[in-house]
Design a protein around this motif. Sequence first.
Motif, PDB file in Angstrom:
ATOM      1  N   ASN A 130       0.798  -1.234   0.000  1.00 20.29           N
ATOM      2  CA  ASN A 130       0.000   0.000   0.000  1.00 20.29           C
ATOM      3  C   ASN A 130       0.830   1.284   0.000  1.00 20.29           C
ATOM      4  O   ASN A 130       0.274   2.369   0.176  1.00 20.29           O
ATOM      5  CB  ASN A 130      -0.979   0.019   1.188  1.00 20.29           C
ATOM      6  N   LEU A 131       2.132   1.177  -0.204  1.00 18.34           N
ATOM      7  CA  LEU A 131       3.003   2.359  -0.255  1.00 18.34           C
ATOM      8  C   LEU A 131       3.685   2.432  -1.616  1.00 18.34           C
ATOM      9  O   LEU A 131       4.343   1.476  -2.040  1.00 18.34           O
ATOM     10  CB  LEU A 131       4.052   2.315   0.854  1.00 18.34           C
ATOM     11  N   TYR A 132       3.542   3.593  -2.275  1.00 15.04           N
ATOM     12  CA  TYR A 132       4.079   3.782  -3.611  1.00 15.04           C
ATOM     13  C   TYR A 132       4.836   5.099  -3.679  1.00 15.04           C
ATOM     14  O   TYR A 132       4.613   6.001  -2.863  1.00 15.04           O
ATOM     15  CB  TYR A 132       2.947   3.788  -4.647  1.00 15.04           C
ATOM     16  N   VAL A 133       5.717   5.201  -4.661  1.00 12.55           N
ATOM     17  CA  VAL A 133       6.436   6.455  -4.897  1.00 12.55           C
ATOM     18  C   VAL A 133       6.034   6.986  -6.272  1.00 12.55           C
ATOM     19  O   VAL A 133       5.997   6.261  -7.259  1.00 12.55           O
ATOM     20  CB  VAL A 133       7.970   6.258  -4.801  1.00 12.55           C
ATOM     21  N   ARG A 134       5.676   8.267  -6.318  1.00  8.74           N
ATOM     22  CA  ARG A 134       5.303   8.906  -7.571  1.00  8.74           C
ATOM     23  C   ARG A 134       6.553   9.278  -8.370  1.00  8.74           C
ATOM     24  O   ARG A 134       7.673   9.216  -7.863  1.00  8.74           O
ATOM     25  CB  ARG A 134       4.470  10.160  -7.295  1.00  8.74           C
ATOM     26  N   GLN A 135       6.342   9.721  -9.584  1.00  4.06           N
ATOM     27  CA  GLN A 135       7.466  10.098 -10.443  1.00  4.06           C
ATOM     28  C   GLN A 135       8.250  11.275  -9.892  1.00  4.06           C
ATOM     29  O   GLN A 135       9.435  11.416 -10.157  1.00  4.06           O
ATOM     30  CB  GLN A 135       6.957  10.413 -11.855  1.00  4.06           C
ATOM     31  N   ASP A 136       7.577  12.143  -9.115  1.00  3.55           N
ATOM     32  CA  ASP A 136       8.276  13.301  -8.547  1.00  3.55           C
ATOM     33  C   ASP A 136       8.982  12.977  -7.237  1.00  3.55           C
ATOM     34  O   ASP A 136       9.555  13.858  -6.594  1.00  3.55           O
ATOM     35  CB  ASP A 136       7.309  14.470  -8.343  1.00  3.55           C
ATOM     36  N   GLY A 137       8.915  11.707  -6.808  1.00  2.00           N
ATOM     37  CA  GLY A 137       9.607  11.295  -5.600  1.00  2.00           C
ATOM     38  C   GLY A 137       8.784  11.342  -4.335  1.00  2.00           C
ATOM     39  O   GLY A 137       9.232  10.880  -3.275  1.00  2.00           O
ATOM     40  N   THR A 138       7.571  11.892  -4.391  1.00  2.00           N
ATOM     41  CA  THR A 138       6.709  11.942  -3.210  1.00  2.00           C
ATOM     42  C   THR A 138       6.039  10.586  -2.988  1.00  2.00           C
ATOM     43  O   THR A 138       5.867   9.795  -3.918  1.00  2.00           O
ATOM     44  CB  THR A 138       5.632  13.023  -3.353  1.00  2.00           C
ATOM     45  N   LEU A 139       5.666  10.338  -1.735  1.00  3.36           N
ATOM     46  CA  LEU A 139       5.058   9.068  -1.367  1.00  3.36           C
ATOM     47  C   LEU A 139       3.539   9.139  -1.457  1.00  3.36           C
ATOM     48  O   LEU A 139       2.937  10.211  -1.321  1.00  3.36           O
ATOM     49  CB  LEU A 139       5.464   8.679   0.054  1.00  3.36           C
ATOM     50  N   SER A 140       2.933   7.987  -1.639  1.00  6.66           N
ATOM     51  CA  SER A 140       1.480   7.879  -1.632  1.00  6.66           C
ATOM     52  C   SER A 140       1.095   6.566  -0.952  1.00  6.66           C
ATOM     53  O   SER A 140       1.376   5.489  -1.479  1.00  6.66           O
ATOM     54  CB  SER A 140       0.932   7.927  -3.059  1.00  6.66           C
ATOM     55  N   TYR A 141       0.486   6.690   0.222  1.00  4.64           N
ATOM     56  CA  TYR A 141       0.060   5.515   0.986  1.00  4.64           C
ATOM     57  C   TYR A 141      -1.461   5.389   0.885  1.00  4.64           C
ATOM     58  O   TYR A 141      -2.179   6.391   0.947  1.00  4.64           O
ATOM     59  CB  TYR A 141       0.487   5.639   2.447  1.00  4.64           C
ATOM     60  N   TYR A 142      -1.939   4.143   0.777  1.00  2.24           N
ATOM     61  CA  TYR A 142      -3.370   3.880   0.627  1.00  2.24           C
ATOM     62  C   TYR A 142      -3.873   3.134   1.862  1.00  2.24           C
ATOM     63  O   TYR A 142      -3.402   2.037   2.175  1.00  2.24           O
ATOM     64  CB  TYR A 142      -3.620   3.097  -0.668  1.00  2.24           C
ATOM     65  N   PHE A 143      -4.831   3.761   2.558  1.00  6.39           N
ATOM     66  CA  PHE A 143      -5.244   3.290   3.873  1.00  6.39           C
ATOM     67  C   PHE A 143      -6.367   2.266   3.811  1.00  6.39           C
ATOM     68  O   PHE A 143      -7.320   2.404   3.042  1.00  6.39           O
ATOM     69  CB  PHE A 143      -5.706   4.468   4.733  1.00  6.39           C
ATOM     70  N   SER A 144      -6.267   1.278   4.683  1.00  7.46           N
ATOM     71  CA  SER A 144      -7.371   0.358   4.951  1.00  7.46           C
ATOM     72  C   SER A 144      -8.035   0.777   6.254  1.00  7.46           C
ATOM     73  O   SER A 144      -7.450   1.519   7.063  1.00  7.46           O
ATOM     74  CB  SER A 144      -6.861  -1.079   5.072  1.00  7.46           C
ATOM     75  N   ARG A 145      -9.242   0.309   6.468  1.00  4.52           N
ATOM     76  CA  ARG A 145      -9.926   0.575   7.736  1.00  4.52           C
ATOM     77  C   ARG A 145      -9.128   0.002   8.900  1.00  4.52           C
ATOM     78  O   ARG A 145      -9.029   0.612   9.975  1.00  4.52           O
ATOM     79  CB  ARG A 145     -11.319  -0.044   7.723  1.00  4.52           C
ATOM     80  N   GLU A 146      -8.525  -1.154   8.688  1.00  5.32           N
ATOM     81  CA  GLU A 146      -7.756  -1.803   9.750  1.00  5.32           C
ATOM     82  C   GLU A 146      -6.523  -0.979  10.120  1.00  5.32           C
ATOM     83  O   GLU A 146      -6.171  -0.879  11.290  1.00  5.32           O
ATOM     84  CB  GLU A 146      -7.342  -3.208   9.301  1.00  5.32           C
ATOM     85  N   ARG A 147      -5.878  -0.398   9.119  1.00  3.34           N
ATOM     86  CA  ARG A 147      -4.700   0.429   9.397  1.00  3.34           C
ATOM     87  C   ARG A 147      -5.088   1.667  10.199  1.00  3.34           C
ATOM     88  O   ARG A 147      -4.392   2.051  11.143  1.00  3.34           O
ATOM     89  CB  ARG A 147      -4.031   0.845   8.074  1.00  3.34           C
ATOM     90  N   LEU A 148      -6.195   2.293   9.861  1.00  2.00           N
ATOM     91  CA  LEU A 148      -6.649   3.465  10.613  1.00  2.00           C
ATOM     92  C   LEU A 148      -6.986   3.088  12.054  1.00  2.00           C
ATOM     93  O   LEU A 148      -6.680   3.829  12.992  1.00  2.00           O
ATOM     94  CB  LEU A 148      -7.866   4.087   9.941  1.00  2.00           C
ATOM     95  N   ARG A 149      -7.619   1.938  12.228  1.00  2.00           N
ATOM     96  CA  ARG A 149      -7.957   1.472  13.574  1.00  2.00           C
ATOM     97  C   ARG A 149      -6.681   1.209  14.393  1.00  2.00           C
ATOM     98  O   ARG A 149      -6.606   1.531  15.577  1.00  2.00           O
ATOM     99  CB  ARG A 149      -8.814   0.213  13.474  1.00  2.00           C
ATOM    100  N   GLU A 150      -5.690   0.654  13.736  1.00  2.00           N
ATOM    101  CA  GLU A 150      -4.415   0.386  14.405  1.00  2.00           C
ATOM    102  C   GLU A 150      -3.756   1.680  14.862  1.00  2.00           C
ATOM    103  O   GLU A 150      -3.247   1.777  15.989  1.00  2.00           O
ATOM    104  CB  GLU A 150      -3.482  -0.368  13.452  1.00  2.00           C
ATOM    105  N   LEU A 151      -3.771   2.705  14.007  1.00  2.00           N
ATOM    106  CA  LEU A 151      -3.111   3.963  14.324  1.00  2.00           C
ATOM    107  C   LEU A 151      -3.845   4.763  15.389  1.00  2.00           C
ATOM    108  O   LEU A 151      -3.250   5.208  16.381  1.00  2.00           O
ATOM    109  CB  LEU A 151      -2.981   4.815  13.053  1.00  2.00           C
ATOM    110  N   PHE A 152      -5.140   4.975  15.191  1.00  2.00           N
ATOM    111  CA  PHE A 152      -5.874   5.917  16.034  1.00  2.00           C
ATOM    112  C   PHE A 152      -6.482   5.276  17.276  1.00  2.00           C
ATOM    113  O   PHE A 152      -6.635   5.953  18.302  1.00  2.00           O
ATOM    114  CB  PHE A 152      -6.977   6.599  15.218  1.00  2.00           C
ATOM    115  N   VAL A 153      -6.844   4.011  17.219  1.00  2.00           N
ATOM    116  CA  VAL A 153      -7.486   3.346  18.354  1.00  2.00           C
ATOM    117  C   VAL A 153      -6.455   2.598  19.206  1.00  2.00           C
ATOM    118  O   VAL A 153      -6.259   2.907  20.381  1.00  2.00           O
ATOM    119  CB  VAL A 153      -8.606   2.398  17.883  1.00  2.00           C
ATOM    120  N   ARG A 154      -5.784   1.627  18.589  1.00  2.00           N
ATOM    121  CA  ARG A 154      -4.847   0.819  19.370  1.00  2.00           C
ATOM    122  C   ARG A 154      -3.599   1.602  19.767  1.00  2.00           C
ATOM    123  O   ARG A 154      -3.104   1.457  20.885  1.00  2.00           O
ATOM    124  CB  ARG A 154      -4.473  -0.438  18.582  1.00  2.00           C
TER     125      ARG A 154
END
Length: 206
Positions: A130-154
């Motif tokens: 779920n983590l990619y790098v664009r042509q300009d070098g910036t990152l782009s992460y794609y979130f799942s519901r589970e990942r958000l729960r892990e970060l903000f709740v747990r």
Amino acid sequence: NPVLLEIGCGVGNFIWPLLERNPDIHIYACDFSPRAINYVKANPHYSEDRCHAFVCDITKDRLANVIPPHSVDIVSAIFVLSALPPEKQAAAVSNIVEILKPGGRVLFRDYGVYDWAQLRFKAGHKLEDNLYVRQDGTLSYYFSRERLRELFVRHGGLVEVENDYVVKRLVNAKKEIDSERVFAQAKFQAPIDSSAIEAAMSGTTI
């Protein structure tokens, strides 16, 4: 009076309508880019009495050095955390939680897993799940519901109020594009009695 923090404020397009619609609100606005903050401060509507803009890397610059701890009612994190590598996202959430008032809420929206943009990345652009790098070098992460729960709740200790995907169909007949955009949209709340939450949030239009 309600206090709001916008993370990744850019040039302030979200700030000015809020200040106009909510005469009692005070807004903190931060961005990684000094140039963006200079644009905000140069706006004729900018006033330190109602808005405080500052440069901040939320992965390492402590928000509580600028904002009193546990004083913010609403934190807006719209298309911000996806630019961070996964190993720094938890530090950003901890930073946010420190200034969030009991009963305060985090409003989150960002790219969701299986978004059209994610599926279009070519081979060699994927760094990890779920983590990619664009042509300009910036990152782009794609979130799942589970990942958000892990970060903000747990990790962050917040209460999940809303956590879902918003799917929108994108059609451009001229370019022969027919695709689905997937966004992760969520609300998380610092624990407090529910009646106090409604009192703190009432009267603020977003």
